[in-house]
Design a protein around this motif. Sequence first.
Motif, PDB file in Angstrom:
ATOM      1  N   LEU A  64    -110.927  56.739  33.037  1.00  0.00           N
ATOM      2  CA  LEU A  64    -110.939  55.529  32.230  1.00  0.00           C
ATOM      3  C   LEU A  64    -109.653  54.740  32.450  1.00  0.00           C
ATOM      4  O   LEU A  64    -109.676  53.514  32.589  1.00  0.00           O
ATOM      5  CB  LEU A  64    -111.070  55.920  30.759  1.00  0.00           C
ATOM      6  CG  LEU A  64    -111.690  54.887  29.838  1.00  0.00           C
ATOM      7  CD1 LEU A  64    -113.086  54.539  30.309  1.00  0.00           C
ATOM      8  CD2 LEU A  64    -111.711  55.419  28.425  1.00  0.00           C
ATOM      9  N   TYR A  65    -108.545  55.448  32.480  1.00  0.00           N
ATOM     10  CA  TYR A  65    -107.258  54.787  32.692  1.00  0.00           C
ATOM     11  C   TYR A  65    -107.241  54.101  34.058  1.00  0.00           C
ATOM     12  O   TYR A  65    -106.762  52.965  34.183  1.00  0.00           O
ATOM     13  CB  TYR A  65    -106.129  55.813  32.594  1.00  0.00           C
ATOM     14  CG  TYR A  65    -104.763  55.199  32.711  1.00  0.00           C
ATOM     15  CD1 TYR A  65    -104.331  54.256  31.792  1.00  0.00           C
ATOM     16  CD2 TYR A  65    -103.910  55.546  33.752  1.00  0.00           C
ATOM     17  CE1 TYR A  65    -103.094  53.682  31.901  1.00  0.00           C
ATOM     18  CE2 TYR A  65    -102.661  54.973  33.868  1.00  0.00           C
ATOM     19  CZ  TYR A  65    -102.260  54.036  32.946  1.00  0.00           C
ATOM     20  OH  TYR A  65    -101.049  53.462  33.057  1.00  0.00           O
ATOM     21  N   GLY A  66    -107.802  54.782  35.050  1.00  0.00           N
ATOM     22  CA  GLY A  66    -107.882  54.186  36.389  1.00  0.00           C
ATOM     23  C   GLY A  66    -108.668  52.891  36.355  1.00  0.00           C
ATOM     24  O   GLY A  66    -108.253  51.874  36.919  1.00  0.00           O
TER      25      GLY A  66
ATOM     26  N   TYR B 183    -109.148  50.980  33.826  1.00  0.00           N
ATOM     27  CA  TYR B 183    -108.349  49.978  33.106  1.00  0.00           C
ATOM     28  C   TYR B 183    -107.343  49.325  34.055  1.00  0.00           C
ATOM     29  O   TYR B 183    -107.210  48.099  34.105  1.00  0.00           O
ATOM     30  CB  TYR B 183    -107.629  50.655  31.934  1.00  0.00           C
ATOM     31  CG  TYR B 183    -106.513  49.809  31.367  1.00  0.00           C
ATOM     32  CD1 TYR B 183    -106.783  48.725  30.546  1.00  0.00           C
ATOM     33  CD2 TYR B 183    -105.184  50.088  31.685  1.00  0.00           C
ATOM     34  CE1 TYR B 183    -105.771  47.939  30.051  1.00  0.00           C
ATOM     35  CE2 TYR B 183    -104.157  49.306  31.192  1.00  0.00           C
ATOM     36  CZ  TYR B 183    -104.454  48.228  30.374  1.00  0.00           C
ATOM     37  OH  TYR B 183    -103.449  47.449  29.901  1.00  0.00           O
ATOM     38  N   ILE B 184    -106.655  50.155  34.831  1.00  0.00           N
ATOM     39  CA  ILE B 184    -105.632  49.628  35.753  1.00  0.00           C
ATOM     40  C   ILE B 184    -106.272  48.675  36.760  1.00  0.00           C
ATOM     41  O   ILE B 184    -105.733  47.617  37.067  1.00  0.00           O
ATOM     42  CB  ILE B 184    -104.937  50.792  36.484  1.00  0.00           C
ATOM     43  CG1 ILE B 184    -104.113  51.629  35.515  1.00  0.00           C
ATOM     44  CG2 ILE B 184    -104.066  50.277  37.612  1.00  0.00           C
ATOM     45  CD1 ILE B 184    -102.776  51.075  35.186  1.00  0.00           C
ATOM     46  N   VAL B 185    -107.467  49.056  37.247  1.00  0.00           N
ATOM     47  CA  VAL B 185    -108.117  48.209  38.253  1.00  0.00           C
ATOM     48  C   VAL B 185    -108.490  46.859  37.656  1.00  0.00           C
ATOM     49  O   VAL B 185    -108.191  45.803  38.212  1.00  0.00           O
ATOM     50  CB  VAL B 185    -109.382  48.908  38.801  1.00  0.00           C
ATOM     51  CG1 VAL B 185    -110.180  47.946  39.644  1.00  0.00           C
ATOM     52  CG2 VAL B 185    -108.993  50.118  39.593  1.00  0.00           C
ATOM     53  N   THR B 186    -109.132  46.892  36.482  1.00  0.00           N
ATOM     54  CA  THR B 186    -109.666  45.634  35.954  1.00  0.00           C
ATOM     55  C   THR B 186    -108.571  44.737  35.389  1.00  0.00           C
ATOM     56  O   THR B 186    -108.787  43.547  35.218  1.00  0.00           O
ATOM     57  CB  THR B 186    -110.709  45.904  34.859  1.00  0.00           C
ATOM     58  OG1 THR B 186    -110.157  46.848  33.946  1.00  0.00           O
ATOM     59  CG2 THR B 186    -111.972  46.456  35.457  1.00  0.00           C
ATOM     60  N   HIS B 187    -107.388  45.299  35.094  1.00  0.00           N
ATOM     61  CA  HIS B 187    -106.313  44.456  34.570  1.00  0.00           C
ATOM     62  C   HIS B 187    -105.237  44.193  35.618  1.00  0.00           C
ATOM     63  O   HIS B 187    -104.126  43.836  35.276  1.00  0.00           O
ATOM     64  CB  HIS B 187    -105.705  45.084  33.321  1.00  0.00           C
ATOM     65  CG  HIS B 187    -106.619  45.018  32.142  1.00  0.00           C
ATOM     66  ND1 HIS B 187    -107.729  45.825  32.037  1.00  0.00           N
ATOM     67  CD2 HIS B 187    -106.634  44.221  31.056  1.00  0.00           C
ATOM     68  CE1 HIS B 187    -108.363  45.541  30.918  1.00  0.00           C
ATOM     69  NE2 HIS B 187    -107.723  44.566  30.307  1.00  0.00           N
TER      70      HIS B 187
ATOM     71  N   GLY C 217    -105.025  51.607  40.818  1.00  0.00           N
ATOM     72  CA  GLY C 217    -106.140  52.132  40.057  1.00  0.00           C
ATOM     73  C   GLY C 217    -107.004  53.053  40.895  1.00  0.00           C
ATOM     74  O   GLY C 217    -107.466  54.094  40.419  1.00  0.00           O
ATOM     75  N   GLY C 218    -107.223  52.672  42.144  1.00  0.00           N
ATOM     76  CA  GLY C 218    -108.021  53.506  43.038  1.00  0.00           C
ATOM     77  C   GLY C 218    -107.397  54.865  43.232  1.00  0.00           C
ATOM     78  O   GLY C 218    -108.087  55.891  43.251  1.00  0.00           O
ATOM     79  N   VAL C 219    -106.071  54.905  43.338  1.00  0.00           N
ATOM     80  CA  VAL C 219    -105.381  56.187  43.493  1.00  0.00           C
ATOM     81  C   VAL C 219    -105.601  57.041  42.259  1.00  0.00           C
ATOM     82  O   VAL C 219    -105.887  58.241  42.362  1.00  0.00           O
ATOM     83  CB  VAL C 219    -103.867  55.958  43.740  1.00  0.00           C
ATOM     84  CG1 VAL C 219    -103.116  57.257  43.666  1.00  0.00           C
ATOM     85  CG2 VAL C 219    -103.646  55.316  45.082  1.00  0.00           C
TER      86      VAL C 219
ATOM     87  N   CYS D  76    -110.520  49.112  45.005  1.00  0.00           N
ATOM     88  CA  CYS D  76    -110.552  50.363  44.251  1.00  0.00           C
ATOM     89  C   CYS D  76    -111.615  51.295  44.811  1.00  0.00           C
ATOM     90  O   CYS D  76    -111.375  52.491  44.980  1.00  0.00           O
ATOM     91  CB  CYS D  76    -110.791  50.058  42.793  1.00  0.00           C
ATOM     92  SG  CYS D  76    -111.774  51.241  41.929  1.00  0.00           S
ATOM     93  N   LEU D  77    -112.799  50.744  45.143  1.00  0.00           N
ATOM     94  CA  LEU D  77    -113.861  51.574  45.726  1.00  0.00           C
ATOM     95  C   LEU D  77    -113.371  52.208  47.023  1.00  0.00           C
ATOM     96  O   LEU D  77    -113.500  53.416  47.252  1.00  0.00           O
ATOM     97  CB  LEU D  77    -115.091  50.724  46.029  1.00  0.00           C
ATOM     98  CG  LEU D  77    -116.055  50.427  44.890  1.00  0.00           C
ATOM     99  CD1 LEU D  77    -117.178  49.559  45.407  1.00  0.00           C
ATOM    100  CD2 LEU D  77    -116.615  51.715  44.346  1.00  0.00           C
TER     101      LEU D  77
END
Lengths: 114, 501, 151
Positions: free
Chosen positions: C26-28, C30-34, C45-47, C125-126
């Motif tokens: 979930l945190y990942g 969050y990082i991607v979308t923000h 976020g991908g990492v 991210c994908l």
Amino acid sequence: MVAYVMCMALLGLGIYCVLMKRNLIKIIVGLVITEYAINLFFVLISYRKNGLAPIFAADAPVAPETMVDPLPQALVLTAIVIGLATTALIVALAMRLYEKYGTFDIAEIRELKG
Amino acid sequence: MTTASAVIPLIVAVPLAGAFIIALLNQKIPRLPDLLGVLATCVGLLLSLWSIYLVQVQPTSVYSVGNWPPPLGIAMVMDGLSAFMLVTVNAIAFAVALYSVDYMERFTAKWQFHSLFLLMLAGMNNVIITGDLFNLFVFLEIAAVASYALVAFGTERHALEAAFKYAVMGTIGSTFILLAIVLLYANTSTLNMADIGRALAQSPAPHLTLFVSGLFIAGFGLKAAVVPFHAWLPDAHPSAPAPISAMLSGVLIKALGVYALCRVLFNVLGLTSQISSILMFLGALSMVIGVFLAIGQWDLKRLLAYHSISQIGYVLLGIGLGTPLGIVGGLFHLFNHSVFKSLLFLNSGAVEYATGTRDLQKMGGLAARMPVTASTNFVAALSIAGVPPLNGFWSKLIIIVAAIQAERYGYAFWAALASVLTLASFMKVMKYAYWGGLGDAWRDVREVPGFMKASMVVLAVVCVLGGVLLLPGLREVFLGAGVEALHQGTHYAAGVLSEVK
Amino acid sequence: MSKEREQGMSLIVKTITRLTVGLILLYGIYIVTHGHVSPGGGFAGGVIIALAFVHLLLAFGKDTAFKVLSESMMSILESTGALLFLLIALIGFVGGHFFMNVLPKGHPFNLFSAGIILPCNIAICLKVGAGLFAIAVALVLLKLAVEKEEK
């Protein structure tokens, strides 16, 4: 100034490690140190004491003189990603080499010469 | 931007898309990797031929990616030199992709080969076309990482060892390049190559320029395998599968090494007489040392790899002279070497495909069983040795004449001597591999399949007809624009920046 | 010993992992979308997302991890990410320039702002998430193969 000198010392250390060490893993560590020394150097040149985030917004006027340069951070991130890809590939190569030769010592991995 | 130049980014996007579509769909459609590999390189070739036309209409066209005007955004710059290099790279890539359709049948993961191959091609195309220094670095690394993986493709002991060595040396080279870019950015606060040129012209920094030039020579020199930095090449190029050897020796060392070095030194930093003499010295050193090391080799592909070092020396010597004639010779030799060296590597691959050995001492009389391979190899050997009227003769002649004109008699002598030694070394290849009595082991060797033959014959025809490019009319179209782009030096900045406004 | 190791680590680790993996994932996300309003983005976020799967791999062994995300799925996701990124660029190309922004820019600091950066981040991210997990899996499998040979 001290920071720049330390940074270059790190670079020298990395290159020394690549050139002088005989163990494959230590060579890879040396490569990573070399890459990171450059990345650190790049971040250092864009560092500004008490710098602010470079966002121009209507309700928060900030003078460009107090902003940090955002570009080096983005570039360093890219350089880190590239470093990651290279390192992953080299580690995989080292593991395959270990599988074939049973050693990490480059003095024993030398079928190619001449 | 005109509508004609709108296609510029496609030359990178098409191979990139091809690489990932192959990775996505290879399990569903079995023949897809071959088909897409050939198709994408064919489209690349057509686009690069279109770019020749584009340069005729408009000498410099700038494409701003994302509609961000340079120097803010990344720019793609198409000028004579880019068009020249694009044609060279994509023509060889097309021939090699055609060749690998049959050759790579023996390897299990064929789709991975095609995917990596297209990735490498996309990297090279973008290195050639970009006008942004950091973008150049990123795509240089993409091409380089793909090539490390391709060298290790066979996953045999020696291939892994060579790939490890290549990867370590290549990464050190990239580190130097990145350091140089960082220093330039710290001094000029821009990454656009034209803008850096403009900033350096406004406030010259001779010490920094010299230091950065040194770093670039070391970094790109490592990629180009110029002599003090050449140790990885004779291991890496022979260990790769033959199409990849052809690609690496034929175009990769030139696109990532020579092209990038020339672009940066001539158009961004400005060529000083110091740098010019360093380039010529390194060129002459590579030329002579490469050929001396080559002549004693018995491994066919290793011998060819040493000759790559030697021929890169010619290119650097010609371009390093800095005179228009020298640059014509250097660039023309770059094109010619791409053609005949990839042909020679493809021939060696054909021999290995048919007989399973690369050792010259074990071969013999193969001309009787493999006429197409033997005759194309003969053409390429004469061409690399500089026998008239093949293309290699003309470019070497121009380089030697240019050296004499510039009163560099010593370099002219070494160039002529290296050429004679090259001839000797290739007569050895012909004698031991193709002529003489047929060895007992090779009684039932058969000629290679159709696609391999086709691509070898096409390259041999280019070798024979290459000299035509020097005729007036064709010369201005293909070589002239490239020479003009290099010889204008730091006026590059003005040309690109005026195009933006 | 090796049989036990293939099934993963001890009960304590497994229990904690069950609790934390969802949160990490979930945190990942969050990082991607923000990525365009706060530090982070597609790569970071991908990492983190890849690390959630690596966590699973370490705690439960490779069989369980492959049940969640199989090898072929990884390959598909990775290529899809790259192609999606290229597709975003090509949409801009049709509109005029490669990578040109075609989406409304929105108001700063909102989630749906900054045009094509958000879809680009998701594509990255994908690619990064699947790619990094694939690297980890490849290295683990290589190590297992080496160990098997030594026995």
